[in-house]
Design a protein around this motif. Structure first.
Motif, PDB file in Angstrom:
ATOM      1  N   GLU A  18       0.831  -1.205   0.000  1.00 16.31           N
ATOM      2  CA  GLU A  18       0.000   0.000   0.000  1.00 16.31           C
ATOM      3  C   GLU A  18       0.866   1.256   0.000  1.00 16.31           C
ATOM      4  N   ALA A  19       1.937   1.242   0.791  1.00 16.85           N
ATOM      5  CA  ALA A  19       2.844   2.398   0.828  1.00 16.85           C
ATOM      6  C   ALA A  19       3.536   2.588  -0.520  1.00 16.85           C
ATOM      7  N   GLU A  20       3.953   1.488  -1.129  1.00 18.57           N
ATOM      8  CA  GLU A  20       4.615   1.563  -2.440  1.00 18.57           C
ATOM      9  C   GLU A  20       3.651   2.063  -3.505  1.00 18.57           C
ATOM     10  N   PHE A  21       2.411   1.590  -3.465  1.00 16.42           N
ATOM     11  CA  PHE A  21       1.417   2.063  -4.416  1.00 16.42           C
ATOM     12  C   PHE A  21       1.207   3.565  -4.251  1.00 16.42           C
ATOM     13  N   ALA A  22       1.081   4.027  -3.021  1.00 11.31           N
ATOM     14  CA  ALA A  22       0.872   5.451  -2.758  1.00 11.31           C
ATOM     15  C   ALA A  22       2.060   6.272  -3.270  1.00 11.31           C
ATOM     16  N   ARG A  23       3.283   5.759  -3.062  1.00 13.83           N
ATOM     17  CA  ARG A  23       4.474   6.463  -3.532  1.00 13.83           C
ATOM     18  C   ARG A  23       4.487   6.565  -5.054  1.00 13.83           C
ATOM     19  N   GLN A  24       4.209   5.447  -5.736  1.00 11.26           N
ATOM     20  CA  GLN A  24       4.217   5.452  -7.198  1.00 11.26           C
ATOM     21  C   GLN A  24       3.085   6.303  -7.759  1.00 11.26           C
ATOM     22  N   HIS A  25       1.933   6.253  -7.113  1.00  6.83           N
ATOM     23  CA  HIS A  25       0.800   7.065  -7.568  1.00  6.83           C
ATOM     24  C   HIS A  25       1.117   8.554  -7.433  1.00  6.83           C
ATOM     25  N   ALA A  26       1.728   8.936  -6.327  1.00  2.56           N
ATOM     26  CA  ALA A  26       2.098  10.340  -6.123  1.00  2.56           C
ATOM     27  C   ALA A  26       3.105  10.793  -7.186  1.00  2.56           C
ATOM     28  N   ALA A  27       4.061   9.935  -7.497  1.00  2.30           N
ATOM     29  CA  ALA A  27       5.044  10.282  -8.530  1.00  2.30           C
ATOM     30  C   ALA A  27       4.367  10.414  -9.888  1.00  2.30           C
ATOM     31  N   TRP A  28       3.449   9.498 -10.196  1.00  2.00           N
ATOM     32  CA  TRP A  28       2.705   9.536 -11.459  1.00  2.00           C
ATOM     33  C   TRP A  28       1.898  10.823 -11.578  1.00  2.00           C
ATOM     34  N   MET A  29       1.201  11.190 -10.508  1.00  6.93           N
ATOM     35  CA  MET A  29       0.383  12.399 -10.531  1.00  6.93           C
ATOM     36  C   MET A  29       1.249  13.651 -10.673  1.00  6.93           C
ATOM     37  N   ALA A  30       2.418  13.666 -10.049  1.00  9.59           N
ATOM     38  CA  ALA A  30       3.326  14.805 -10.176  1.00  9.59           C
ATOM     39  C   ALA A  30       3.795  14.952 -11.623  1.00  9.59           C
ATOM     40  N   LEU A  31       4.131  13.838 -12.254  1.00  8.47           N
ATOM     41  CA  LEU A  31       4.530  13.880 -13.664  1.00  8.47           C
ATOM     42  C   LEU A  31       3.380  14.346 -14.542  1.00  8.47           C
ATOM     43  N   LYS A  32       2.186  13.853 -14.243  1.00  8.81           N
ATOM     44  CA  LYS A  32       1.007  14.232 -15.023  1.00  8.81           C
ATOM     45  C   LYS A  32       0.748  15.733 -14.908  1.00  8.81           C
ATOM     46  N   GLN A  33       0.813  16.248 -13.704  1.00  8.14           N
ATOM     47  CA  GLN A  33       0.572  17.681 -13.495  1.00  8.14           C
ATOM     48  C   GLN A  33       1.649  18.538 -14.135  1.00  8.14           C
ATOM     49  N   ALA A  34       2.857  18.012 -14.212  1.00  8.87           N
ATOM     50  CA  ALA A  34       3.957  18.761 -14.823  1.00  8.87           C
ATOM     51  C   ALA A  34       3.939  18.653 -16.345  1.00  8.87           C
ATOM     52  N   GLY A  35       3.025  17.850 -16.897  1.00 10.85           N
ATOM     53  CA  GLY A  35       2.929  17.704 -18.347  1.00 10.85           C
ATOM     54  C   GLY A  35       4.038  16.864 -18.939  1.00 10.85           C
ATOM     55  N   LYS A  36       4.670  16.018 -18.145  1.00  8.11           N
ATOM     56  CA  LYS A  36       5.812  15.227 -18.607  1.00  8.11           C
ATOM     57  C   LYS A  36       5.438  13.803 -19.017  1.00  8.11           C
ATOM     58  N   LEU A  37       4.201  13.405 -18.793  1.00  7.60           N
ATOM     59  CA  LEU A  37       3.842  12.000 -19.041  1.00  7.60           C
ATOM     60  C   LEU A  37       3.927  11.604 -20.504  1.00  7.60           C
ATOM     61  N   ASP A  38       3.422  12.430 -21.392  1.00 11.30           N
ATOM     62  CA  ASP A  38       3.438  12.059 -22.814  1.00 11.30           C
ATOM     63  C   ASP A  38       4.859  11.816 -23.294  1.00 11.30           C
ATOM     64  N   GLU A  39       5.767  12.715 -22.916  1.00 10.35           N
ATOM     65  CA  GLU A  39       7.169  12.577 -23.316  1.00 10.35           C
ATOM     66  C   GLU A  39       7.794  11.341 -22.665  1.00 10.35           C
ATOM     67  N   LEU A  40       7.544  11.150 -21.393  1.00 10.33           N
ATOM     68  CA  LEU A  40       8.098  10.012 -20.663  1.00 10.33           C
ATOM     69  C   LEU A  40       7.591   8.690 -21.239  1.00 10.33           C
ATOM     70  N   ILE A  41       6.295   8.609 -21.492  1.00 10.50           N
ATOM     71  CA  ILE A  41       5.705   7.379 -22.037  1.00 10.50           C
ATOM     72  C   ILE A  41       6.255   7.091 -23.423  1.00 10.50           C
ATOM     73  N   ALA A  42       6.356   8.104 -24.249  1.00  9.25           N
ATOM     74  CA  ALA A  42       6.888   7.908 -25.602  1.00  9.25           C
ATOM     75  C   ALA A  42       8.328   7.391 -25.543  1.00  9.25           C
ATOM     76  N   ASN A  43       9.139   7.964 -24.654  1.00  2.51           N
ATOM     77  CA  ASN A  43      10.531   7.515 -24.522  1.00  2.51           C
ATOM     78  C   ASN A  43      10.606   6.072 -24.026  1.00  2.51           C
ATOM     79  N   GLU A  44       9.793   5.730 -23.050  1.00  2.00           N
ATOM     80  CA  GLU A  44       9.809   4.368 -22.509  1.00  2.00           C
ATOM     81  C   GLU A  44       9.312   3.362 -23.541  1.00  2.00           C
ATOM     82  N   GLN A  45       8.324   3.730 -24.347  1.00  2.00           N
ATOM     83  CA  GLN A  45       7.842   2.820 -25.384  1.00  2.00           C
ATOM     84  C   GLN A  45       8.932   2.561 -26.413  1.00  2.00           C
TER      85      GLN A  45
END
Length: 75
Positions: A18-45
């Motif tokens: 549960e703690a790990e999920f909360a940590r990863q979710h918080a990191a995901w939301m921070a990236l999403k709010q910063a507008g970095k997800l599209d770039e990050l996802i494209a690079n990882e793909q």
């Protein structure tokens, strides 16, 4: 020294996951709010596709990607 009970292990695993999920979710939301997800996802793909293709070439060198012919490696 006493070993933990099965119940203690299950509680520890649940709390940790549960703690790990909360940590990863918080990191995901921070990236999403910063507008970095599209770039990050494209690079990882792209990285994932490169790794898959390199592994295929090593395991089955007869695979040719450019003309879409796959060897009998997968048969």
């Amino acid at each position: 020294m006493r070993l933990p009970t099965r119940e203690q292990i299950e509680l520890f695993n649940k709390a940790t996951s549960e703690a790990e999920f909360a940590r990863q979710h918080a990191a995901w939301m921070a990236l999403k709010q910063a507008g970095k997800l599209d770039e990050l996802i494209a690079n990882e793909q792209m990285n994932t596709q490169r790794v898959v293709m390199l592994n295929l070439r090593q395991q089955c060198p007869l695979v040719t990607h450019s003309i879409g012919i796959w060897s009998k490696c997968f048969a």
